[in-house]
Design an enzyme around this catalytic site. Structure first.
Site, PDB file in Angstrom:
ATOM      1  N   GLY A 169      11.042  12.329   0.225  1.00  0.00           N
ATOM      2  CA  GLY A 169       9.652  12.247  -0.324  1.00  0.00           C
ATOM      3  C   GLY A 169       8.993  11.404  -1.623  1.00  0.00           C
ATOM      4  O   GLY A 169       9.925  11.648  -2.653  1.00  0.00           O
TER       5      GLY A 169
ATOM      6  N   ARG B 139      13.711   8.339   4.657  1.00  0.00           N
ATOM      7  CA  ARG B 139      15.054   9.574   5.273  1.00  0.00           C
ATOM      8  C   ARG B 139      15.833   8.638   6.237  1.00  0.00           C
ATOM      9  O   ARG B 139      15.097   7.681   6.678  1.00  0.00           O
ATOM     10  CB  ARG B 139      14.146  10.779   5.861  1.00  0.00           C
ATOM     11  CG  ARG B 139      13.231  11.367   4.903  1.00  0.00           C
ATOM     12  CD  ARG B 139      12.702  12.803   5.414  1.00  0.00           C
ATOM     13  NE  ARG B 139      11.761  13.313   4.800  1.00  0.00           N
ATOM     14  CZ  ARG B 139      11.528  13.793   3.771  1.00  0.00           C
ATOM     15  NH1 ARG B 139      12.665  14.227   2.863  1.00  0.00           N
ATOM     16  NH2 ARG B 139      10.412  14.287   3.092  1.00  0.00           N
TER      17      ARG B 139
ATOM     18  N   ASP C 139      17.368  17.396  -3.370  1.00  0.00           N
ATOM     19  CA  ASP C 139      18.645  17.870  -3.164  1.00  0.00           C
ATOM     20  C   ASP C 139      19.238  17.496  -1.991  1.00  0.00           C
ATOM     21  O   ASP C 139      20.337  17.183  -1.851  1.00  0.00           O
ATOM     22  CB  ASP C 139      18.675  19.431  -3.243  1.00  0.00           C
ATOM     23  CG  ASP C 139      17.962  19.967  -2.106  1.00  0.00           C
ATOM     24  OD1 ASP C 139      17.093  19.495  -1.367  1.00  0.00           O
ATOM     25  OD2 ASP C 139      18.065  21.198  -2.104  1.00  0.00           O
TER      26      ASP C 139
ATOM     27  N   THR D 262      10.659  15.634  -6.746  1.00  0.00           N
ATOM     28  CA  THR D 262       9.873  16.377  -5.703  1.00  0.00           C
ATOM     29  C   THR D 262       8.987  17.213  -6.289  1.00  0.00           C
ATOM     30  O   THR D 262       8.770  17.763  -7.027  1.00  0.00           O
ATOM     31  CB  THR D 262      10.726  17.207  -4.816  1.00  0.00           C
ATOM     32  OG1 THR D 262      10.045  18.017  -4.042  1.00  0.00           O
ATOM     33  CG2 THR D 262      11.505  18.144  -5.597  1.00  0.00           C
TER      34      THR D 262
ATOM     35  N   ASP E 277       7.466  19.805  -5.096  1.00  0.00           N
ATOM     36  CA  ASP E 277       7.704  21.211  -4.786  1.00  0.00           C
ATOM     37  C   ASP E 277       8.250  21.892  -5.842  1.00  0.00           C
ATOM     38  O   ASP E 277       8.321  23.355  -6.047  1.00  0.00           O
ATOM     39  CB  ASP E 277       8.787  21.310  -3.586  1.00  0.00           C
ATOM     40  CG  ASP E 277       8.178  20.781  -2.337  1.00  0.00           C
ATOM     41  OD1 ASP E 277       6.831  20.462  -2.148  1.00  0.00           O
ATOM     42  OD2 ASP E 277       8.835  20.182  -1.224  1.00  0.00           O
TER      43      ASP E 277
ATOM     44  N   ASP F 238      11.369  22.578  -6.421  1.00  0.00           N
ATOM     45  CA  ASP F 238      12.281  23.668  -6.172  1.00  0.00           C
ATOM     46  C   ASP F 238      13.822  23.387  -5.887  1.00  0.00           C
ATOM     47  O   ASP F 238      14.427  23.823  -5.311  1.00  0.00           O
ATOM     48  CB  ASP F 238      11.914  24.149  -4.433  1.00  0.00           C
ATOM     49  CG  ASP F 238      12.233  22.557  -3.755  1.00  0.00           C
ATOM     50  OD1 ASP F 238      12.391  21.431  -4.047  1.00  0.00           O
ATOM     51  OD2 ASP F 238      11.902  22.658  -2.498  1.00  0.00           O
TER      52      ASP F 238
ATOM     53  N   ARG G 274       6.579  23.576   0.656  1.00  0.00           N
ATOM     54  CA  ARG G 274       7.564  23.934   1.586  1.00  0.00           C
ATOM     55  C   ARG G 274       7.905  25.457   1.281  1.00  0.00           C
ATOM     56  O   ARG G 274       7.003  26.232   1.272  1.00  0.00           O
ATOM     57  CB  ARG G 274       8.889  23.225   1.736  1.00  0.00           C
ATOM     58  CG  ARG G 274       8.829  21.801   2.366  1.00  0.00           C
ATOM     59  CD  ARG G 274      10.217  21.200   2.587  1.00  0.00           C
ATOM     60  NE  ARG G 274      10.636  20.861   1.458  1.00  0.00           N
ATOM     61  CZ  ARG G 274      11.574  19.870   1.312  1.00  0.00           C
ATOM     62  NH1 ARG G 274      11.786  19.178   2.335  1.00  0.00           N
ATOM     63  NH2 ARG G 274      12.069  19.419  -0.037  1.00  0.00           N
TER      64      ARG G 274
HETATM   65  P1  ATP Z   1      12.511  15.834  -0.334  1.00  0.00           P
HETATM   66  O1  ATP Z   1      12.781  17.219  -1.211  1.00  0.00           O
HETATM   67  O2  ATP Z   1      11.415  14.989  -0.448  1.00  0.00           O
HETATM   68  O3  ATP Z   1      12.766  16.342   0.944  1.00  0.00           O
HETATM   69  P2  ATP Z   1      15.317  15.104  -0.044  1.00  0.00           P
HETATM   70  O4  ATP Z   1      16.151  14.253  -0.909  1.00  0.00           O
HETATM   71  O5  ATP Z   1      15.672  16.850  -0.216  1.00  0.00           O
HETATM   72  O6  ATP Z   1      13.886  15.035  -0.708  1.00  0.00           O
HETATM   73  P3  ATP Z   1      16.091  14.935   2.851  1.00  0.00           P
HETATM   74  O7  ATP Z   1      15.225  14.647   3.730  1.00  0.00           O
HETATM   75  O8  ATP Z   1      16.489  16.382   2.641  1.00  0.00           O
HETATM   76  O9  ATP Z   1      14.912  14.920   1.561  1.00  0.00           O
HETATM   77  O10 ATP Z   1      17.537  14.061   2.365  1.00  0.00           O
HETATM   78  C1  ATP Z   1      17.145  12.409   2.331  1.00  0.00           C
HETATM   79  C2  ATP Z   1      18.129  11.736   2.981  1.00  0.00           C
HETATM   80  O11 ATP Z   1      19.546  12.049   2.343  1.00  0.00           O
HETATM   81  C3  ATP Z   1      18.274  12.214   4.399  1.00  0.00           C
HETATM   82  O12 ATP Z   1      17.462  11.215   5.300  1.00  0.00           O
HETATM   83  C4  ATP Z   1      19.586  11.511   4.429  1.00  0.00           C
HETATM   84  O13 ATP Z   1      19.869  10.296   4.649  1.00  0.00           O
HETATM   85  C5  ATP Z   1      20.489  12.028   3.131  1.00  0.00           C
HETATM   86  N1  ATP Z   1      21.170  13.311   3.540  1.00  0.00           N
HETATM   87  C6  ATP Z   1      20.867  14.437   3.204  1.00  0.00           C
HETATM   88  N2  ATP Z   1      21.766  15.313   3.388  1.00  0.00           N
HETATM   89  C7  ATP Z   1      22.908  14.637   3.665  1.00  0.00           C
HETATM   90  C8  ATP Z   1      24.063  14.810   4.393  1.00  0.00           C
HETATM   91  N3  ATP Z   1      24.442  16.033   4.402  1.00  0.00           N
HETATM   92  N4  ATP Z   1      25.082  13.713   4.403  1.00  0.00           N
HETATM   93  C9  ATP Z   1      24.743  12.464   4.319  1.00  0.00           C
HETATM   94  N5  ATP Z   1      23.444  12.321   3.894  1.00  0.00           N
HETATM   95  C10 ATP Z   1      22.611  13.199   3.875  1.00  0.00           C
END
Ligand code: ATP
Length: 326
Positions: free
Chosen positions: A16, A77, A108, A131, A133, A135, A177
């Site tokens: 995000g 993503r 994360d 983020t 959030d 979190d 969330r």
């Molecule tokens: P937000 O807090 O906005 O959700 P985020 O970084 O936690 O941010 P995610 O959608 O969980 O968002 O992860 C972003 C991207 O990271 C995913 O679309 C994917 O490409 C990559 N990713 C997440 N987990 C893995 C994993 N286990 N292996 C490889 N790539 C990953």
């Protein structure tokens, strides 16, 4: 004297978007150049890494972006990045540009992806928690939170105007969330009468006598801030106000309005400091670290300390609202 080049470094945004990413991108270019690194942008997160949407960046690319929300280089993503073969493609693209250091603004999930990528291909990265959030375990602050809080505060100020003029209860849903941070801080700083978050079990009957009594004594309106993480729909809380308290009620879901808007001074400053610390760490040889902020200082933490754990709300903040109320 010509200073020795420190190599190439790239920045990407993943997950995000948040307000604060643009100031971070601006400072990334400035500080990389100051450190004799050649800065590159990777557009659209891991998708751009896979598709070789990677371009050298200059000062011109970051003029006039410090005050803008969102991210100039896009975020995404990426399902493909979950696959080994696409991560191999990503590494080939980085090699093509001679990039061996990455600054990753994300949550994360993005850091978990980068950790795997580092273990497979040895590309060093520094993660900047980004983020609204708030979190992410291990850091007290994530980029974008202050702007989101201020945006929610403005909305609540506006809603209070109409709530008080029309003698209504308003149930306002915030993002977050499974984390109630945004709702809790917003309820506190807006003087809301009710706050419902996933971390605190609630029983609405507890409030019934208190709110009805307040109405009798002349109270004209109520503000309720509820986190999207609670199990109940906001409309049910509005119904409760109408049926049990006896006041007309409306629902406002703030949704994505909370993610945009001009970054606050705090987010601009934090963006600069996160980036500064992240680049310094990479130059000192840190390979797989998340930049965290605790007790007024920055530090590096391992992915193990940051990902896959549940964020705990500061209990003093929880007490500030809920002591004697639940
Ligand atoms: P937000 O807090 O906005 O959700 P985020 O970084 O936690 O941010 P995610 O959608 O969980 O968002 O992860 C972003 C991207 O990271 C995913 O679309 C994917 O490409 C990559 N990713 C997440 N987990 C893995 C994993 N286990 N292996 C490889 N790539 C990953």
């Amino acid at each position: 004297m010509i200073n020795k080049s420190q190599g190439n470094i790239a920045i990407l945004c993943s997950g995000g978007d948040v307000s604060g990413m643009n100031p971070a991108i601006k400072h990334f270019v400035e500080y990389a150049k100051e450190k004799n690194l050649t800065p590159f942008f990777i557009y659209d997160g891991f998708e751009g890494l896979i598709d070789d949407n990677i371009h050298e960046a200059s000062y011109c690319n970051v003029q006039g972006i410090i005050f803008r929300g969102g991210t100039k280089i896009g975020s995404a993503r990426s399902k493909r990045f979950l696959e080994v073969s696409y991560r191999r493609k990503a590494k080939e693209n980085l090699d093509k540009h001679g990039i061996d250091k990455l600054l990753v603004l994300g949550g994360d999930g993005s850091f978990r992806g980068m950790d795997i990528f580092y273990k497979e291909h040895g590309i060093a990265f520094a993660g900047v928690p980004s983020t609204i959030d708030n979190d992410i375990v291990g850091t007290e602050y994530c980029l974008g939170v202050d702007t989101a809080l201020n945006s929610i505060r403005t909305s609540l100020d506006h809603i209070r105007d109409t709530a008080s003029s029309f003698k209504r209860a308003f149930v306002v849903e915030t993002m977050g969330r499974d984390c109630g941070y945004l709702a809790l801080v917003s309820a506190l700083t807006s003087g809301a009468e009710l706050c419902l978050i996933p971390e605190v079990t609630y029983d609405l009957t507890f409030y019934e006598e208190r709110f009805k009594d307040a109405l009798k004594k002349g109270r004209g309106y109520f503000l309720a801030v509820v986190s999207e993480g609670i199990k109940e729909e906001p409309i049910m809380i509005a119904k409760w106000f109408e049926e049990k308290i006896g006041i007309e009620a409306r629902v406002t879901v703030l949704g994505h309005t909370q993610r945009g808007g001009n970054p606050t001074s705090r987010d601009r400053l934090m963006a600069y400091r996160f980036v500064h610390f992240g680049i310094d760490g990479l130059l000192e040889g840190k390979k797989d670290a998340i930049v965290c902020y605790n007790n007024g200082f920055f530090n590096h933490k391992s992915i193990k300390e940051v990902a896959n754990k549940r964020y705990q709300l500061d209990s003093t903040l929880v007490d500030l609202f809920f002591k004697n109320r639940s």
